[in-house]
Design a protein around this motif. Structure first.
Motif, PDB file in Angstrom:
ATOM      1  N   ARG A 131      41.390  46.896  35.700  1.00  0.00           N
ATOM      2  CA  ARG A 131      40.638  45.703  36.114  1.00  0.00           C
ATOM      3  C   ARG A 131      41.503  44.785  36.955  1.00  0.00           C
ATOM      4  NH1 ARG A 131      38.857  41.454  33.162  1.00  0.00           N
ATOM      5  NH2 ARG A 131      39.840  42.123  31.206  1.00  0.00           N
ATOM      6  N   ALA A 132      42.781  44.640  36.558  1.00  0.00           N
ATOM      7  CA  ALA A 132      43.710  43.777  37.301  1.00  0.00           C
ATOM      8  C   ALA A 132      43.932  44.330  38.705  1.00  0.00           C
ATOM      9  CB  ALA A 132      45.036  43.668  36.545  1.00  0.00           C
ATOM     10  N   LEU A 133      44.098  45.640  38.795  1.00  0.00           N
ATOM     11  CA  LEU A 133      44.307  46.264  40.114  1.00  0.00           C
ATOM     12  C   LEU A 133      43.062  46.083  40.988  1.00  0.00           C
ATOM     13  CD1 LEU A 133      45.927  48.019  42.089  1.00  0.00           C
ATOM     14  CD2 LEU A 133      45.057  50.037  40.898  1.00  0.00           C
ATOM     15  N   ASP A 134      41.895  46.351  40.420  1.00  0.00           N
ATOM     16  CA  ASP A 134      40.647  46.232  41.192  1.00  0.00           C
ATOM     17  C   ASP A 134      40.417  44.795  41.665  1.00  0.00           C
ATOM     18  OD1 ASP A 134      40.260  48.914  40.721  1.00  0.00           O
ATOM     19  OD2 ASP A 134      38.702  48.642  39.203  1.00  0.00           O
ATOM     20  N   ALA A 135      40.709  43.835  40.782  1.00  0.00           N
ATOM     21  CA  ALA A 135      40.522  42.420  41.147  1.00  0.00           C
ATOM     22  C   ALA A 135      41.466  42.045  42.274  1.00  0.00           C
ATOM     23  CB  ALA A 135      40.758  41.524  39.930  1.00  0.00           C
ATOM     24  N   ALA A 136      42.707  42.503  42.176  1.00  0.00           N
ATOM     25  CA  ALA A 136      43.696  42.194  43.219  1.00  0.00           C
ATOM     26  C   ALA A 136      43.237  42.765  44.553  1.00  0.00           C
ATOM     27  CB  ALA A 136      45.061  42.757  42.828  1.00  0.00           C
ATOM     28  N   ILE A 137      42.780  44.013  44.532  1.00  0.00           N
ATOM     29  CA  ILE A 137      42.349  44.659  45.781  1.00  0.00           C
ATOM     30  C   ILE A 137      41.150  43.913  46.386  1.00  0.00           C
ATOM     31  CG2 ILE A 137      41.307  46.760  46.748  1.00  0.00           C
ATOM     32  CD1 ILE A 137      43.129  48.363  44.775  1.00  0.00           C
ATOM     33  N   SER A 138      40.248  43.458  45.508  1.00  0.00           N
ATOM     34  CA  SER A 138      39.051  42.788  46.022  1.00  0.00           C
ATOM     35  C   SER A 138      39.375  41.430  46.653  1.00  0.00           C
ATOM     36  CB  SER A 138      37.998  42.637  44.924  1.00  0.00           C
ATOM     37  OG  SER A 138      38.407  41.648  44.023  1.00  0.00           O
ATOM     38  N   LYS A 139      40.529  40.858  46.331  1.00  0.00           N
ATOM     39  CA  LYS A 139      40.952  39.570  46.931  1.00  0.00           C
ATOM     40  C   LYS A 139      41.521  39.749  48.336  1.00  0.00           C
ATOM     41  CE  LYS A 139      40.674  36.494  43.474  1.00  0.00           C
ATOM     42  NZ  LYS A 139      40.118  37.408  42.529  1.00  0.00           N
ATOM     43  N   ILE A 140      41.953  40.957  48.659  1.00  0.00           N
ATOM     44  CA  ILE A 140      42.723  41.168  49.887  1.00  0.00           C
ATOM     45  C   ILE A 140      41.874  41.028  51.146  1.00  0.00           C
ATOM     46  CG2 ILE A 140      43.991  42.935  51.201  1.00  0.00           C
ATOM     47  CD1 ILE A 140      45.086  43.936  48.500  1.00  0.00           C
ATOM     48  N   ALA A 141      42.406  40.267  52.097  1.00  0.00           N
ATOM     49  CA  ALA A 141      41.798  40.108  53.432  1.00  0.00           C
ATOM     50  C   ALA A 141      42.840  39.436  54.310  1.00  0.00           C
ATOM     51  CB  ALA A 141      40.539  39.241  53.346  1.00  0.00           C
ATOM     52  N   PRO A 142      42.685  39.550  55.633  1.00  0.00           N
ATOM     53  CA  PRO A 142      43.640  38.869  56.503  1.00  0.00           C
ATOM     54  C   PRO A 142      43.668  37.370  56.200  1.00  0.00           C
ATOM     55  CG  PRO A 142      42.184  40.288  57.779  1.00  0.00           C
ATOM     56  CD  PRO A 142      41.645  40.268  56.394  1.00  0.00           C
ATOM     57  N   GLY A 143      44.851  36.794  56.169  1.00  0.00           N
ATOM     58  CA  GLY A 143      44.991  35.358  55.919  1.00  0.00           C
ATOM     59  C   GLY A 143      45.167  34.990  54.459  1.00  0.00           C
ATOM     60  N   VAL A 144      44.745  35.872  53.556  1.00  0.00           N
ATOM     61  CA  VAL A 144      44.973  35.643  52.121  1.00  0.00           C
ATOM     62  C   VAL A 144      46.480  35.660  51.890  1.00  0.00           C
ATOM     63  CG1 VAL A 144      44.703  36.776  49.857  1.00  0.00           C
ATOM     64  CG2 VAL A 144      42.745  36.586  51.412  1.00  0.00           C
ATOM     65  N   LYS A 145      46.969  34.810  50.966  1.00  0.00           N
ATOM     66  CA  LYS A 145      48.411  34.749  50.735  1.00  0.00           C
ATOM     67  C   LYS A 145      48.854  35.849  49.771  1.00  0.00           C
ATOM     68  CE  LYS A 145      48.979  31.230  53.397  1.00  0.00           C
ATOM     69  NZ  LYS A 145      49.017  29.858  52.904  1.00  0.00           N
ATOM     70  N   LEU A 146      50.064  36.326  50.011  1.00  0.00           N
ATOM     71  CA  LEU A 146      50.580  37.458  49.227  1.00  0.00           C
ATOM     72  C   LEU A 146      50.492  37.210  47.717  1.00  0.00           C
ATOM     73  CD1 LEU A 146      52.038  40.240  49.371  1.00  0.00           C
ATOM     74  CD2 LEU A 146      54.186  38.971  49.188  1.00  0.00           C
ATOM     75  N   PHE A 147      50.874  36.006  47.278  1.00  0.00           N
ATOM     76  CA  PHE A 147      50.922  35.796  45.829  1.00  0.00           C
ATOM     77  C   PHE A 147      49.547  35.526  45.222  1.00  0.00           C
ATOM     78  CE2 PHE A 147      55.644  34.476  46.346  1.00  0.00           C
ATOM     79  CZ  PHE A 147      55.988  35.824  46.451  1.00  0.00           C
ATOM     80  N   ASP A 148      48.507  35.453  46.071  1.00  0.00           N
ATOM     81  CA  ASP A 148      47.146  35.459  45.518  1.00  0.00           C
ATOM     82  C   ASP A 148      46.875  36.794  44.823  1.00  0.00           C
ATOM     83  OD1 ASP A 148      46.614  32.916  46.436  1.00  0.00           O
ATOM     84  OD2 ASP A 148      45.591  33.580  48.257  1.00  0.00           O
ATOM     85  N   ILE A 149      47.487  37.854  45.352  1.00  0.00           N
ATOM     86  CA  ILE A 149      47.376  39.169  44.710  1.00  0.00           C
ATOM     87  C   ILE A 149      48.057  39.103  43.336  1.00  0.00           C
ATOM     88  CG2 ILE A 149      48.129  41.600  44.821  1.00  0.00           C
ATOM     89  CD1 ILE A 149      48.095  41.403  47.860  1.00  0.00           C
ATOM     90  N   SER A 150      49.280  38.589  43.345  1.00  0.00           N
ATOM     91  CA  SER A 150      50.080  38.491  42.126  1.00  0.00           C
ATOM     92  C   SER A 150      49.352  37.657  41.064  1.00  0.00           C
ATOM     93  CB  SER A 150      51.426  37.828  42.445  1.00  0.00           C
ATOM     94  OG  SER A 150      51.980  38.374  43.632  1.00  0.00           O
ATOM     95  N   TYR A 151      48.861  36.518  41.515  1.00  0.00           N
ATOM     96  CA  TYR A 151      48.199  35.580  40.607  1.00  0.00           C
ATOM     97  C   TYR A 151      46.975  36.209  39.960  1.00  0.00           C
ATOM     98  CZ  TYR A 151      45.583  31.414  39.162  1.00  0.00           C
ATOM     99  OH  TYR A 151      44.874  30.495  38.437  1.00  0.00           O
ATOM    100  N   SER A 152      46.181  36.938  40.739  1.00  0.00           N
ATOM    101  CA  SER A 152      44.945  37.499  40.171  1.00  0.00           C
ATOM    102  C   SER A 152      45.281  38.571  39.130  1.00  0.00           C
ATOM    103  CB  SER A 152      43.998  37.991  41.250  1.00  0.00           C
ATOM    104  OG  SER A 152      44.480  39.167  41.832  1.00  0.00           O
ATOM    105  N   ILE A 153      46.344  39.309  39.357  1.00  0.00           N
ATOM    106  CA  ILE A 153      46.775  40.299  38.347  1.00  0.00           C
ATOM    107  C   ILE A 153      47.207  39.569  37.074  1.00  0.00           C
ATOM    108  CG2 ILE A 153      48.566  42.012  37.773  1.00  0.00           C
ATOM    109  CD1 ILE A 153      48.469  42.825  40.808  1.00  0.00           C
ATOM    110  N   GLN A 154      48.048  38.560  37.235  1.00  0.00           N
ATOM    111  CA  GLN A 154      48.569  37.826  36.069  1.00  0.00           C
ATOM    112  C   GLN A 154      47.448  37.202  35.236  1.00  0.00           C
ATOM    113  OE1 GLN A 154      51.273  34.606  37.031  1.00  0.00           O
ATOM    114  NE2 GLN A 154      52.100  34.605  34.941  1.00  0.00           N
ATOM    115  N   GLN A 155      46.459  36.609  35.911  1.00  0.00           N
ATOM    116  CA  GLN A 155      45.350  35.967  35.206  1.00  0.00           C
ATOM    117  C   GLN A 155      44.650  36.931  34.266  1.00  0.00           C
ATOM    118  OE1 GLN A 155      44.215  32.649  35.251  1.00  0.00           O
ATOM    119  NE2 GLN A 155      46.304  32.643  36.017  1.00  0.00           N
ATOM    120  N   ILE A 156      44.300  38.096  34.789  1.00  0.00           N
ATOM    121  CA  ILE A 156      43.529  39.062  34.006  1.00  0.00           C
ATOM    122  C   ILE A 156      44.361  39.619  32.858  1.00  0.00           C
ATOM    123  CG2 ILE A 156      42.512  41.392  34.141  1.00  0.00           C
ATOM    124  CD1 ILE A 156      41.347  40.487  36.855  1.00  0.00           C
TER     125      ILE A 156
END
Ligand code: MF3
Ligand code: CO
Length: 254
Positions: A131-156
């Motif tokens: 779920r953490a991996l899928d959520a992180a991938i779904s956040k990805i888009a140009p302009g999104v910040k790198l640690f938004d990926i990190s943060y979404s994994i940590q939250q879940i």
């Protein structure tokens, strides 16, 4: 930090072949993950099939590593060394991690497998990592910040009460297994570099039942939880596209 290399279509096409092939082989190996088989035999199968499919098993020879895959069972988080002495038994949780290169371009992928019936904790760990991996991938888009990926994994992961391993991270990938940027599995939203079209990233949450602290065994590779708690690891290689992310290590339609 190691260099971030933006990929052109030619490079991405090769990484897509590498990723798709790995995804197919992960599917093939699933039925072999049964009581009585050794992790050595699983590695041997994977390596032979990679070579047949024209993929180079690039872990072999990397930093002196001798095998095509890394196979981690139960409290081994990552980098378990395949061995004839590690025989799977009912209830085991097995993580297979592999890097394959097609015409010099790599894809990196890991999946978890259950040996027969596993405990509810194993199921919850596996589901949470996915779920953490899928959520992180779904956040990805140009302009999104790198640690938004990190943060979404940590939250879940932390919401489930599980730990996030600090000593390893996701990474850029291309001709080299590890390129920039480093992608921690925890961090502050809104921080880090902005993602750009053509970045190719291996995202890999590594999560633990109890303490997130790990210990490397005397073999120099095997990373275990310090308290013997169970661990999960799942990994996909993606490319940032104009509209989001394309996952290179899943079969189309999955
Ligand atoms: N997925 C692993 C990682 O990113 C692959 C390591 S390759 C090895 O750490 F050569 F170190 F085995
Ligand atoms: Co990796």
């Amino acid at each position: 930090m190691e260099k971030i290399i933006i990929k052109n279509k030619m490079a991405i096409d090769k990484m897509r072949v590498a990723g798709n092939t790995l995804a197919r082989l992960m599917h093939e190996i699933e039925s072999m993950v049964q009581p009585g088989i050794s992790t050595y035999e699983l590695d041997d199968f994977f390596e032979k099939r990679m070579l047949q499919e024209g993929l180079m098993p690039v872990c072999k020879g990397y930093a002196g590593y001798k095998h095509a895959t890394l196979i981690s069972v139960n409290d081994v988080v990552v980098h378990g060394i395949p061995s004839k002495e590690i025989i799977l038994k009912s209830g085991d949780f097995v993580k297979i991690d592999v890097v394959g290169a097609y015409k010099s371009y790599c894809a990196d992928m890991a999946r978890g497998f259950f040996v027969d019936e596993v405990s509810d904790t194993v199921k919850r760990l596996a589901t949470t990592a996915q779920r953490a991996l899928d959520a992180a991938i779904s956040k990805i888009a140009p302009g999104v910040k790198l640690f938004d990926i990190s943060y979404s994994i940590q939250q879940i992961v932390e919401h489930e009460g599980f730990g996030i391993v600090r000593d390893f991270a996701g990474h850029g990938i291309g001709k080299a297994i590890h390129e920039g940027p480093t992608i921690p599995n925890y961090g502050q939203a809104g921080r880090g570099i902005p993602l750009q079209v053509g970045m190719t990233l291996a995202i890999e949450p590594m999560i633990t039942e109890k303490s997130y602290k790990i210990r490397i065994m005397p073999d120099g590779w095997t990373a275990k939880t310090i308290d013997g708690g169970l661990a999960a690891h799942v990994e996909d290689t993606i490319v940032v596209t104009a509209t989001g992310a394309e996952v290179l290590t899943r079969l189309s339609g999955q």
